[in-house]
Design a protein around this motif. Structure first.
Motif, PDB file in Angstrom:
ATOM      1  N   GLU A 145       0.867  -1.180   0.000  1.00  0.00           N
ATOM      2  CA  GLU A 145       0.000   0.000   0.000  1.00  0.00           C
ATOM      3  C   GLU A 145       0.903   1.230   0.000  1.00  0.00           C
ATOM      4  OE1 GLU A 145      -4.008   1.540   2.353  1.00  0.00           O
ATOM      5  OE2 GLU A 145      -2.600   0.209   3.365  1.00  0.00           O
ATOM      6  N   ARG A 146       1.338   1.620  -1.211  1.00  0.00           N
ATOM      7  CA  ARG A 146       2.306   2.715  -1.309  1.00  0.00           C
ATOM      8  C   ARG A 146       1.700   4.038  -0.844  1.00  0.00           C
ATOM      9  NH1 ARG A 146       4.477   3.331  -6.940  1.00  0.00           N
ATOM     10  NH2 ARG A 146       2.255   3.295  -7.401  1.00  0.00           N
ATOM     11  N   TYR A 151      -3.244  -0.160  -3.747  1.00  0.00           N
ATOM     12  CA  TYR A 151      -2.773  -1.500  -3.434  1.00  0.00           C
ATOM     13  C   TYR A 151      -2.096  -2.155  -4.632  1.00  0.00           C
ATOM     14  CZ  TYR A 151      -6.278  -0.888   0.240  1.00  0.00           C
ATOM     15  OH  TYR A 151      -7.021  -0.403   1.275  1.00  0.00           O
ATOM     16  N   ARG A 152      -1.211  -3.105  -4.340  1.00  0.00           N
ATOM     17  CA  ARG A 152      -0.739  -4.049  -5.335  1.00  0.00           C
ATOM     18  C   ARG A 152      -0.424  -5.356  -4.629  1.00  0.00           C
ATOM     19  NH1 ARG A 152       4.908  -1.074  -7.142  1.00  0.00           N
ATOM     20  NH2 ARG A 152       6.099  -1.412  -5.240  1.00  0.00           N
ATOM     21  N   ILE A 153      -0.649  -6.466  -5.332  1.00  0.00           N
ATOM     22  CA  ILE A 153      -0.452  -7.797  -4.768  1.00  0.00           C
ATOM     23  C   ILE A 153       0.571  -8.543  -5.606  1.00  0.00           C
ATOM     24  CG2 ILE A 153      -1.519 -10.007  -4.210  1.00  0.00           C
ATOM     25  CD1 ILE A 153      -4.139  -8.647  -3.875  1.00  0.00           C
ATOM     26  N   ARG A 720       6.057   0.845   2.869  1.00  0.00           N
ATOM     27  CA  ARG A 720       4.999  -0.163   2.734  1.00  0.00           C
ATOM     28  C   ARG A 720       4.888  -0.634   1.289  1.00  0.00           C
ATOM     29  NH1 ARG A 720       1.172  -1.498   6.674  1.00  0.00           N
ATOM     30  NH2 ARG A 720      -0.928  -2.045   5.975  1.00  0.00           N
ATOM     31  N   GLY A 721       5.557   0.075   0.389  1.00  0.00           N
ATOM     32  CA  GLY A 721       5.636  -0.274  -1.020  1.00  0.00           C
ATOM     33  C   GLY A 721       6.609   0.685  -1.678  1.00  0.00           C
ATOM     34  N   ALA A 735       6.406   4.745   5.121  1.00  0.00           N
ATOM     35  CA  ALA A 735       5.229   4.319   5.867  1.00  0.00           C
ATOM     36  C   ALA A 735       5.234   4.974   7.246  1.00  0.00           C
ATOM     37  CB  ALA A 735       5.218   2.804   5.997  1.00  0.00           C
ATOM     38  N   PRO A 736       4.078   5.003   7.929  1.00  0.00           N
ATOM     39  CA  PRO A 736       4.017   5.625   9.254  1.00  0.00           C
ATOM     40  C   PRO A 736       4.886   4.910  10.275  1.00  0.00           C
ATOM     41  CG  PRO A 736       1.812   5.285   8.345  1.00  0.00           C
ATOM     42  CD  PRO A 736       2.761   4.541   7.469  1.00  0.00           C
ATOM     43  N   GLY A 737       5.350   5.663  11.282  1.00  0.00           N
ATOM     44  CA  GLY A 737       6.014   5.072  12.427  1.00  0.00           C
ATOM     45  C   GLY A 737       4.989   4.496  13.384  1.00  0.00           C
ATOM     46  N   VAL A 738       5.325   4.434  14.658  1.00  0.00           N
ATOM     47  CA  VAL A 738       4.402   3.879  15.638  1.00  0.00           C
ATOM     48  C   VAL A 738       3.106   4.686  15.629  1.00  0.00           C
ATOM     49  CG1 VAL A 738       5.459   5.250  17.492  1.00  0.00           C
ATOM     50  CG2 VAL A 738       4.104   3.219  18.055  1.00  0.00           C
TER      51      VAL A 738
END
Length: 750
Positions: A145-146, A151-153, A720-721, A735-738
């Protein structure tokens, strides 16, 4: 004296007359469930081997029913009642999980392919805003999930062909073809609540499902599991302005069920220019008709908007991970899509040995995509369907034949216009096309069960694909023209052999051929070129595997080895203008091992901690380029771009009779090559997440769940991508941190 004797006899008989009996049965199979924990009226009991329990009740009492493999519930027992109660299964062993692999429903242990099953319980153990985390627990599967809702699979392969969207994987929703005829799938139009469980076939499955070397994903939304009316309200909030609410109603009918739901999900996003909003409405119906016929109807409407922050260079990530690619905000890089999908499926009997299933759909879509390089507008209309006929017959005393044949047809027309982008608004028209795609295939498959539990499967399909691109306007050349390509018909065979060992173990081997033609977005690019010389990927997959259940069905194992030789691999490169282009890149050599193990450390329905379950999945994808030459560069022998050699996922599930549960997930992802030259890698990383909640049934009508969770507990810096082979070294989509979330669910049964 006589009065005293009568009184004593009455006191002795009264308890017997007040005894009530419950038979606890599986809600799916109707089989008795033993060892169900029954608490009420001051006593604790368990059901016997017939699913029976006797309760002394001089008046109406409420009992609590719980079992490690079933959803708990309350039940009111009247004096002298003889009642049957159905429990809804959570997760069961391989011998009990029934999946539909190659068009045949069988227990998972009897599937002669690498098939994975995700139950509703597994789908909901994470944040429930997307399918990404649940899919990534399956060995051999990587979902990315860039940007939010982008999305891409990748199933057993690279994400090279997926700069955006889902490619090389065929997806069905409620037995209806959901992937467009050109091979792309708008998976982001579905909400997780539109899916009750998932079956994933890994590797080429073209003998039954057409194009797609990656595999097949069957998304199911089962309406048969509820026998009462249910009204549901859910609300969740989280970091970065996340909010989601859902309203749903399920109503049983005399001969079926209907259901409707509305979901609205919104987020400000972790990065600049990464806000998103999605509204999804679904209306479904399921009816049992005469002569064992069954009809399902689904209507889905989605209004989706999400911003595209764009990829960053390593220097930009180090400076500020939350920033957007320069220009993305000014040009309002984003996607707005409104789509309507309506489908129907009909299961019907044709006699003693014959059954058939027919499904069809229509869909429309309006798509706006202002981007850093242009502004694209598309309007699409499509329709299609699938039908299959199955013959089931016993041949003598020791052999059994199951034969299925059918076909699938899909058509779409897209009006696509590309403009310049000035301040996020369409400017001068650059080119305008009408895109026509038609694909169809015929298939047949026979499965023979021989003595000593041997199963032989032989399948074959013939596949056809046609692209017709009618360019109505081209400002660069001033010409209008028509380009068409008929891909040569492709025969796709598959042969598999399975040997059951006892009732709960099996060995399997399979050889299958697969192909994956380029999508229309790969043939017609955003810079206006049309590359009809792009060839389909073709390959042969060799596979062996083992499945087994041990330790009184508390330990499940699934092991697969495969070797996939792919020719004419489609890879990406980026033009100096930042447009993603595609080319065939010779061959790839893909060797892999996939392992899934889960076991119950504790499974004691009568204890406070009644379940402790551990699960592990290991993916070893050792993929190499073979004979890959691009001009003066020779990438032969390099690691395949976008593939992590090793992925390891560990999960822990703890449940208690108090209704408190805990889910913990750890995922390790090895370093990933981001370009064909293998000079840039994403570093390996560990993700740790957890969710804790409390479920409570206040009566036989009200059910409450409160939950909270944390993602990326270790605050890892990762993508995440990623973008692969990009221009300007823009590889990273941080991607997000905590971050955390929490929510509440309330259901009323009437």
């Amino acid at each position: 004296m006589s009065l005293l004797l009568v009184g004593l006899l009455w006191l002795g008989v009264t308890p017997l007359m007040a005894q009530s009996q419950l038979w606890i049965l599986d809600g799916n199979s109707g089989q008795p469930v033993s060892d169900v924990f029954v608490k009420g009226n001051g006593v604790i009991q368990t059901t016997d081997s017939t699913g029976k329990v006797v309760i002394n009740a001089s008046q109406k009492v409420r009992v609590y029913l719980s079992h490690v493999s079933y959803s708990p519930q309350y039940y009111f027992v009247a004096p002298q009642a003889v009642d049957t109660v159905y429990l809804s299964p959570k997760e069961v062993a391989l011998t009990e999980v029934v999946v539909q692999g190659f068009e045949m429903e069988r227990p998972l242990v009897e599937q002669s392919a690498a098939v994975a099953h995700l139950s509703g319980h597994e789908l909901s153990r994470f944040k429930e805003t997307s399918m990404v985390d649940a899919f990534n627990t399956v060995p051999g599967v990587r979902m990315e999930e860039r940007a939010p809702n982008s999305y891409r699979i990748s199933i057993r392969g690279s994400s090279l062909r997926s700069p955006f969207g889902v490619r090389n994987v065929k997806i069905y929703w409620n037995d209806i073809p959901y992937t467009a005829p050109d091979g792309t799938t708008a998976l982001n139009l579905l909400d997780l609540s539109n899916i009750s469980d998932v079956d994933i076939i890994k590797g080429p499955a073209g003998s039954m499902y057409g194009a797609g070397n990656g595999g097949v994903v069957r998304l199911n939304n089962d309406l048969s599991s509820f026998k009462n009316g249910i009204a549901t309200a859910e609300y969740m909030v989280g970091a970065f302005g996340l909010s989601k609410y859902r309203l749903a109603l399920q109503q049983p009918l005399k001969s079926g069920n209907i259901a409707a739901s509305y979901v609205r999900q919104k987020s400000d996003g972790f990065r600049e220019q990464s806000a998103s909003e999605r509204e999804v409405f679904q209306w479904s119906g399921s009816w049992d008709l005469q002569d064992d016929n069954h009809l399902n109807f689904n209507l889905l409407y989605t209004d989706l908007y999400y911003e595209l922050p764009g990829a960053l260079t390593a220097e930009q990530v180090a400076e500020d991970r939350t920033q957007a690619r320069p220009g993305s905000e000014e040009l309002n890089a984003s996607i707005r899509q409104k789509a309507l999908f309506a489908g129907v499926s009909y299961d019907y009997s044709l006699g003693q040995h014959w059954e058939a299933t027919t499904s069809g759909y229509v869909n429309t879509s309006d798509f706006d995509d202002p981007f850093n390089t242009d502004y694209k507008k598309e309007t699409q209309f499509g329709y299609g369907g699938r039908t299959s006929f199955s013959f089931n017959h016993k041949l003598g005393r020791h052999m059994h034949l199951e034969w299925v044949s059918g076909g699938e047809y899909q058509y779409s027309k897209t009006s696509a216009d590309n403009f310049g982008n000035v301040g996020g608004e369409p400017d001068t028209l650059r080119f305008s096309d009408d895109l026509f795609v038609k694909q169809y295939f015929l298939f047949t498959q026979a499965e023979l069960q021989f003595p000593k539990d041997f199963f032989l499967t032989i399948g074959l399909s013939q596949n056809h694909l046609n692209y017709d691109i009618n360019r109505k306007a081209d400002m660069a050349t001033g010409n209008a023209y028509d380009r068409e390509r008929n891909f040569d018909p492709v025969w796709v065979p598959r042969v598999a052999l399975l040997k059951k060992i006892g009732a709960s173990q099996a060995l399997r081997a399979a050889v299958s051929y697969g192909f994956s033609p380029p999508t229309i977005d790969e043939v017609r690019t955003n810079e206006g070129s049309i590359n009809l010389n792009l060839d389909a990927e073709r390959g042969t997959n060799y596979e062996i595997g083992y499945r087994g259940t041990w330790w009184h069905e508390r330990l499940n194992t699934d092991l697969t080895f495969f070797y996939f030789l792919l020719d004419e691999t489609i890879t990406t490169y980026t033009s100096p203008q930042g447009v993603t282009l595609f080319r065939n890149a010779g061959k790839t050599d893909q060797k892999g091992v996939e392992i899934a193990i889960n076991y119950d450390v504790i499974r004691k329905p009568s204890d406070i901690i009644n379940l402790v379950r551990l699960a592990h999945s290991y993916t070893g994808h050792f993929f190499k380029f073979k004979d890959y030459l691009q001009e003066e560069d020779d990438f032969s022998g390099n690691d395949l771009t976008g593939v992590a050699p090793i992925t390891w996922v560990n999960t822990l599930a703890v449940e208690s009779s108090l209704g408190i549960y805990l889910n913990v997930t750890h995922q390790f992802t090895d370093e990933i090559p981001l370009n064909d030259a293998n000079t840039v890698y994403q570093d390996s990383y560990h993700l740790l997440s957890g969710r804790v909640g409390w479920r409570k049934a206040f009566s036989n009508q009200w059910n409450l769940e409160i939950f909270a969770g944390v993602d990326n507990v270790l605050d890892q810096e990762y993508s995440r991508g990623n973008d692969l082979n990009p221009y300007g070294q823009r590889y990273y989509q941080p991607a997000p941190g905590v971050n955390g979330y929490g929510g509440i669910k309330l259901a009323f049964t009437y």
